[in-house]
Design an enzyme around this catalytic site. Structure first.
Site, PDB file in Angstrom:
ATOM      1  N   CYS A  24       0.820  -1.218   0.000  1.00 15.76           N
ATOM      2  CA  CYS A  24       0.000   0.000   0.000  1.00 15.76           C
ATOM      3  C   CYS A  24       0.850   1.263   0.000  1.00 15.76           C
ATOM      4  O   CYS A  24       0.331   2.366  -0.141  1.00 15.76           O
ATOM      5  CB  CYS A  24      -0.952  -0.012   1.188  1.00 15.76           C
ATOM      6  SG  CYS A  24      -1.942  -1.512   1.237  1.00 15.76           S
TER       7      CYS A  24
ATOM      8  N   ILE B  25     -12.776  -1.000  -0.910  1.00 19.06           N
ATOM      9  CA  ILE B  25     -12.016  -1.487  -2.058  1.00 19.06           C
ATOM     10  C   ILE B  25     -12.291  -0.492  -3.188  1.00 19.06           C
ATOM     11  O   ILE B  25     -13.452  -0.171  -3.460  1.00 19.06           O
ATOM     12  CB  ILE B  25     -12.439  -2.919  -2.403  1.00 19.06           C
ATOM     13  CG1 ILE B  25     -12.058  -3.844  -1.244  1.00 19.06           C
ATOM     14  CG2 ILE B  25     -11.817  -3.384  -3.712  1.00 19.06           C
ATOM     15  CD1 ILE B  25     -12.746  -5.191  -1.284  1.00 19.06           C
TER      16      ILE B  25
ATOM     17  N   LYS C 123     -10.119   5.962   4.415  1.00 25.00           N
ATOM     18  CA  LYS C 123     -11.404   5.505   4.936  1.00 25.00           C
ATOM     19  C   LYS C 123     -12.578   5.969   4.082  1.00 25.00           C
ATOM     20  O   LYS C 123     -13.468   5.194   3.761  1.00 25.00           O
ATOM     21  CB  LYS C 123     -11.554   6.010   6.373  1.00 25.00           C
ATOM     22  CG  LYS C 123     -12.870   5.724   7.018  1.00 25.00           C
ATOM     23  CD  LYS C 123     -13.025   4.242   7.284  1.00 25.00           C
ATOM     24  CE  LYS C 123     -14.468   3.825   7.412  1.00 25.00           C
ATOM     25  NZ  LYS C 123     -15.200   3.777   6.139  1.00 25.00           N
TER      26      LYS C 123
ATOM     27  N   HIS D 130      -9.197   3.847  -1.207  1.00 21.37           N
ATOM     28  CA  HIS D 130      -7.801   3.374  -1.144  1.00 21.37           C
ATOM     29  C   HIS D 130      -7.479   2.507  -2.353  1.00 21.37           C
ATOM     30  O   HIS D 130      -7.374   1.288  -2.237  1.00 21.37           O
ATOM     31  CB  HIS D 130      -7.611   2.618   0.173  1.00 21.37           C
ATOM     32  CG  HIS D 130      -6.224   2.100   0.407  1.00 21.37           C
ATOM     33  ND1 HIS D 130      -5.083   2.696  -0.103  1.00 21.37           N
ATOM     34  CD2 HIS D 130      -5.797   1.031   1.129  1.00 21.37           C
ATOM     35  CE1 HIS D 130      -4.025   2.001   0.282  1.00 21.37           C
ATOM     36  NE2 HIS D 130      -4.423   0.987   1.025  1.00 21.37           N
TER      37      HIS D 130
END
Lengths: 142, 388
Positions: free
Chosen positions: B84, B210, B330, B334
């Site tokens: 990430c 997602i 959040k 992401h």
């Protein structure tokens, strides 16, 4: 580590299309399954899991096998409710990191997931994912 | 050593676009960044591109040249992968290249296509950021990994699921005016606590979604900005990166992030500032507990104190140190490989007054972007400052 067992090609291995057996890892699962689990220890008493050539904590290169203690304690835990496809039929299940003194292992606890608590005493064994049949570390409450 | 200026940024909308290819997502963000900078693609000397799981999501490796081609750049192009933190490390390499004078104009960005994999497929894809043999085969998922950290945090320092819910509520509220955000809806603490559990004690609203999306930024030397007459008031003045053992079980502490602390220490020293100088921060809140661990490791809070920051209002848009004014991972979403650059673009807009939440950062001169990979086995920190 002995290569005798892996030559037989009858235990362990992955059917996830990623190249079968993993030396070191599958040897350790074989040993835990036989009640002869071990871990690697460096001269500075740091524990780690095979395959390793270097201590992940201090860089020491002389790692010896030591017997895995019969029991350890749950250091932290969770209940997995949204699993990967390999565990689709297993969920919900408790995953825990278990402290065996100088080494820790991660695995699934063979207990009511809601009943797992930090500090609980468990032993390590080898079981299977109900979904994929793949071998994994399981913890049995002691 | 050249000073590194941010000449332009571009973001796609973050969200659920399962049919859009990675190359098209990045083309949109990359062209937007070039256009905003007023830089011709022919000027770009290198593309630094972050992506985590293109092989799994769309059977595509070797994405560097593909992405350069997608934005009309003919230059060396390299893909960076650090889970990430993939585009956080890409930013770091881009910054270092411009600083040394090896290049004057570079493009940095990232993209991730995820929703076409479905929830189970994406969960499996993300899991390759952990230790396959000793974590994933043992049933761990990423929500589970952060749940293990959250449980350890509660037991070491105290805190509750309700404290974490305040982080989610804050970041959802911050995202409301952000046209790039995946979620633009308010939630309440009660809704967060009542939501389905993903991995106890973390629920649906403790987890980032997602997301499909892409991000890009044009970085230039201060000399080039001056020569070309570019409007580039924000500079990257500090960069840092830290690392840790890959598997959670091999860490000394479950509820601390030394990789973030190391990255921050390096970035602060590089910029010649300390945590007290930071006016606004975008941190890696893939799960609510991750924001707590981040603001502690970045030195904004002592260990055990960060859990109450959102509840006390200190990190909300009205607080002393607004955290994740963009909505964070959040609520903004992401798209893994795009996140690090998206944070830098958002932060530059907050500092230059062009972000929809800029009024909540008015007067801010120093910003910090924190990007983390896996259970923070990788972390990058970048300091941005208004210099012109």
């Amino acid at each position: 580590m002995s290569g005798d067992e892996r030559d037989q090609g009858t235990t362990g291995g992955s059917d996830r299309g990623r190249g079968g057996r993993n030396d070191g890892f599958d040897d350790l699962l074989d040993a835990i399954e036989a009640g002869e689990g071990y871990y690697l220890r460096c001269p500075n008493d740091h524990g780690s899991l095979p395959p390793r050539r270097v201590c992940p904590h201090c860089g020491a290169r002389d790692l010896d096998e030591h017997p895995l203690p019969e029991s350890g304690t749950v250091a932290t835990h969770t209940v997995v409710r949204v699993p990967t496809p390999q565990f689709a039929d297993d969920a919900p299940y408790a995953t825990a990191v278990v402290d065996f003194g100088t080494v820790r292992l991660t695995g699934v606890v063979d207990a009511d997931p809601e009943a797992v608590e930090t500090g609980m005493t468990v032993g390590a064994t080898v079981g299977e994912s109900r979904t994929s049949g793949e071998r994994l570390v399981r913890f049995v409450p002691r | 050593m050249s000073e590194v200026r941010i000449a332009g940024g571009g973001l796609t909308r973050f969200g659920r676009f399962p049919d859009r290819t990675g190359r098209d997502l990045f083309a949109e963000a990359g062209l937007a960044a070039l256009d905003e900078a007023g830089v011709d693609p022919g000027e770009i000397e290198h593309l630094y591109f972050g992506n985590f799981m293109g092989e799994l999501a769309e059977h595509q490796g070797h994405m560097g040249p593909q992405m350069a081609e997608a934005v009309g750049v003919r230059a060396p192009a390299t893909r960076y992968e650090s889970a990430c933190a993939s585009s956080g490390v890409a930013v770091r390499e881009a910054v270092r290249t411009v600083r040394t004078g090896e290049a004057d104009v570079v493009l940095v960005g990232g993209a991730e296509r995820m929703t076409n994999m479905g929830t189970a497929g994406a969960t499996e894809g993300l899991s390759i950021a952990a230790d396959d043999l000793y974590e994933i085969r043992a049933g761990m998922t990423f929500p589970a990994a952060y749940a293990l950290m959250a449980r350890a945090y509660f037991e070491e320092f105290g805190g509750s699921a309700e404290d974490l819910a305040h982080v989610a509520v804050k970041n959802h509220e911050h995202a409301l005016p952000n046209e790039h955000a995946q979620f633009r809806s308010s939630i309440t603490v009660e809704e967060a606590l009542d939501a389905p559990r993903i991995a106890d004690p973390l629920g649906l609203y403790d987890s980032c979604p997602i997301t499909d999306g892409a991000s890009a930024a044009v970085l230039v030397s201060d000399d080039y900005a001056e020569r070309a007459g570019l409007d580039a008031p924000v500079a990257v003045t500090g960069t840092g990166q830290g690392g840790d053992n890959l598997a959670l079980q091999d860490r000394e502490y479950f509820a601390r992030s030394p990789a973030t602390a190391d990255a921050a220490e390096e970035a602060y020293a590089d910029a010649g500032i300390g945590p007290g100088d930071v006016d606004v921060a975008e941190v890696h809140d893939c799960f609510t507990i991750a924001e707590v661990l981040a603001i502690e490791a970045l030195g904004f809070y002592d260990p055990g104190e960060g859990i109450g920051a959102a509840r006390r209002g200190e990190t909300t848009r009205h607080g002393d140190l607004p955290v994740n004014l963009s909505g964070g991972l959040k609520a903004k979403g992401h798209p893994v490989g795009a996140t690090g650059v998206a944070q830098v673009v958002s932060l530059a807009r907050l500092l230059s007054g062009t972000h929809p939440r800029a009024s909540d950062a008015s007067g801010a001169r120093v910003g910090l972007a924190h990007n983390a990979g896996g259970t923070v086995a990788s972390a990058t920190v970048h300091v941005l400052e208004v210099v012109a």
